[in-house]
Design an enzyme around this catalytic site. Sequence first.
Site, PDB file in Angstrom:
ATOM      1  N   ARG A 149     -14.537  23.368 -41.936  1.00  0.00           N
ATOM      2  CA  ARG A 149     -13.142  23.833 -42.066  1.00  0.00           C
ATOM      3  C   ARG A 149     -12.131  23.140 -41.160  1.00  0.00           C
ATOM      4  NH1 ARG A 149     -14.652  25.364 -46.683  1.00  0.00           N
ATOM      5  NH2 ARG A 149     -15.591  27.425 -46.899  1.00  0.00           N
ATOM      6  N   ASP A 192     -17.808  17.845 -52.775  1.00  0.00           N
ATOM      7  CA  ASP A 192     -18.333  19.210 -52.812  1.00  0.00           C
ATOM      8  C   ASP A 192     -17.251  20.271 -52.825  1.00  0.00           C
ATOM      9  OD1 ASP A 192     -20.619  21.004 -52.802  1.00  0.00           O
ATOM     10  OD2 ASP A 192     -19.800  21.671 -50.891  1.00  0.00           O
ATOM     11  N   ASP A 196     -25.323  25.312 -47.113  1.00  0.00           N
ATOM     12  CA  ASP A 196     -23.999  25.446 -47.745  1.00  0.00           C
ATOM     13  C   ASP A 196     -23.148  26.458 -46.966  1.00  0.00           C
ATOM     14  OD1 ASP A 196     -21.834  25.096 -49.375  1.00  0.00           O
ATOM     15  OD2 ASP A 196     -22.711  26.027 -51.156  1.00  0.00           O
ATOM     16  N   GLY A 234     -18.492  31.551 -51.371  1.00  0.00           N
ATOM     17  CA  GLY A 234     -19.169  31.003 -50.209  1.00  0.00           C
ATOM     18  C   GLY A 234     -19.525  32.008 -49.132  1.00  0.00           C
TER      19      GLY A 234
END
Lengths: 447, 190, 310
Positions: free
Chosen positions: A85, A173, A326, A345
Amino acid sequence: MRLLITGGRVIDPANGVDDILDVLVEEGQILQVGREGQGSGVRGQGKKNKKPGNQEPSTTNPDRVIDATGKIVIPGLIDMHVHLREPGREDEETIASGSAAAARGGFTSICCMPNTEPVNDTASVSEYIRELAQKAGRVNIFPIGCISKGERGQELAEIGELVAAGCVGFSDDGKPVADAELMRRAMEYATMFDVPLLPHCEDPSLSAGGVMHEGRVSTELGLKGIPSAAEAVMVGRDILLSEYTGARLHICHVSAAESVRLIREARARGVRVSGEATPHHLILTDEAVRGFHTNTKMNPPLRAAEDITALREALIDGTIEVIATDHAPHARSEKEMEFDYAPFGIIGLETALGLILTELYHSRLLTLPMIVERMAVNPARILKLKHKGTLAPGADADITVLDPDREWTVEERELQSKSKNSPFIGWKLKGKPVMTIVAGQVVWETT
Amino acid sequence: MPSEAAMQVHEKAQIMDATTIQRALTRVAHEIVEKNKGTANLVLIGLRSRGVDLARRLSQCLKQIEGVDVPVGALDITLYRDDLGKAGRQPAVRKTEIPFSVEKKRVVLVDDVLYTGRTTRAALDGLMDLGRPAVIQLAVLVDRGHRELPIRADYVGKNIPTAKTEQVQVMLQEEDGVDRVVILKNTDDQ
Amino acid sequence: MTLKRKDLLTIRELEPEEIFLILETADSMKEIASREIKKVPALRGKTVINLFYEPSTRTRTSFEIAGKWLSADVVNISTSASSVTKGESLLDTGKTLQAMHPDVVVIRHPVPGAPKILADRLQASIINAGDGAHEHPTQALLDLFTIRERLGRLEGLKVAIVGDISHSRVARSNIQAMRKVGIEVRVAGPATLLPRFPEQLGVEATTDVEDAIADADVIMMLRIQRERHGPTMLPSLREYSRLFGLTVERVKKAKEGVLIMHPGPINRGVEIAPEVADGPYSLILDQVTNGVAIRMGLLYLLTGGQRTER
């Protein structure tokens, strides 16, 4: 700085080692791995690059002796699939907080996906990430570069520049590469650098509007489904393109039995394709969505029991070579939304090893060496990470010490990640990383 | 009155049996005729559920006395109770079935036991919502005292002095398979 | 017997006894509709908030009337008139409403599970008035009520539900409800609009509408909302009407006196012919009438329950 890890069971599949041994670390590298007892019977001379020759290894006077009796000493875990992030959403995760989460989870190296803000499609972003990683000083961070500029799926990103800036793989992704022509050219281009492509396989027209697996549970809940075919169609396309171009392909977060079948068939005929599965896809089914908790919403979605069975089989027989998390942090305020509106997510760095040990090791599906292969050895090989995934003398001293029988509960307040979006909070697990060593430095230690 | 589920009670005394109940109803029927100077415009409205049974019996008595059919209606006062939503569960709502207009009628409300007066208050409100009767009177089989509201019965089958801790239970053939009135006492009070 | 819950979110969670309790209570409420003064004081001082994130006339009005006949204060909030459009999250909206101490919040929302977000966090009773394609429990209850009122029973009946089953909350709730009371349900519709796993819902699915309605006691037609599911599901309304519309001819092939239901609003001439919708065996307006009674019953039952402090 010398470190001696003594009395642990050393599992180093890359070198066929599985025994009670001592590990001696010096100057950030493995100096030697040998029989118990100080200075005695060390096999295998150090093949250190810096100091070639007949150096007499010695375990005398280490700066720190770590008693690993009853513990397992393994090459540091490598997570091929992490979202950090930063830059862009530092409220959700930073490189520093993500590194801390990785260290706590037993990972010594992580790969960060490029869908930051801005996306990692230029060398300057890659360099920025590596710089911050250096500052954080916890774990190794290897950036994954974009396949397309801006992850827009139209123009190729400057893959050559990105490789030069340290990117070890390429992916858009979060988004699939919908344009087959672009994917074909990305593969052809990537062969020049022998870097793998890590596609997020999803046919966006088949998955449009979907928020969970299309199956029995979605039938009941009325949530729009994402059929397994949305993934498998793309896996099939990319395998065919890989076969055509000769590019190395690593399918991210495989979730569907159909995808597994395609990968297995492709590998059998020699296609250079590998795949990864996440702990959550290996453990949870779409049944978990019943309470509408948005921490069960991820993409690809939690699938059916048949898919879990197929994934586990593939993990055991080596069709799927890698376990990756992930790890996808999201702000609480964004997850505390209606199911359709919440982002996809969950975080995974700090629970991955515990979950795999609990659900796959203690249930006797995977042995510890198999787990080490799938969480350290194979990622290093696929990404060509030098001196990683091995405890050979001269390798980087990235080491994870784990206690396979330690029972613990996943507590939200203990999470190092800035985000807390895990469906596993409150789970009781058996098996835990107790020490993480990166380049000879202890970066995490459980008391 | 439904008894409090878990409370340990025992029967203290039987106050009325089938004969005395019937005798009381016959007397009340006579009083109704007398007070209303006949049965013109007269209707009986029983309160669910035993009040309805008593109203039907009174109607039979009136038929024997006067030879006319006095209409009977059933009023459920649940939605008018003053303790709704206060404690615990909602009481079951049953049907109000009054197959005639109450407008300008001489209405006799019929209930089994007159106690605090709150049920009667609710019944008066409920009845008023259905129209504007000429007169409303109250007939009860048992008046056990302890009024909490300024309400009194026009016709009483039997006055029974009780303690507040006691319960008066009216059992009727139609609901309970037997006609009797008993006083129940909390076992703990012994 | 009492409702064992604070909220009504789904039919799935209801015990058959609870369904019957709601039907019985609604039955007692129905008398109030026939009165000159349609008001009882049962919910005096209670506040009901209708929180509608989707346009709705009949359901919102039905809840509003139900609340008002029971003397509750009813407030309507719809998307255009609230901070919803300013991007406030459902949870924040819920917290804001809670601060005003409503007793009941009736919510309609396009996302499945949205009512649960409020139910998990608010003290008020939450009634799901439709959440996406998930459930619409009060519709199913009023449908059961209407069938029972006309036929005197529920157990052993056969019901055919025809239309867009996979996107229909009405179908999902009705299938649940009907199976709980012993009704056999068959569903029919185009292959693109049938659920992929009908057996998961406990129903038999067919693309042959005439087969589905052949021995049905009740035919329930669903509204076709082409604007909702896009152009890939159906080639045209005309073709849908030809293949699945409930025409006079099709009704003739069904059982004599088969009852016709539709949750409304009707697309006349699309899923149902006007002669059928307005025919003697149509229960469509009874459904609307009974909707108020069902909602009165529910409001009454939910406002009395024990509040667990949260």
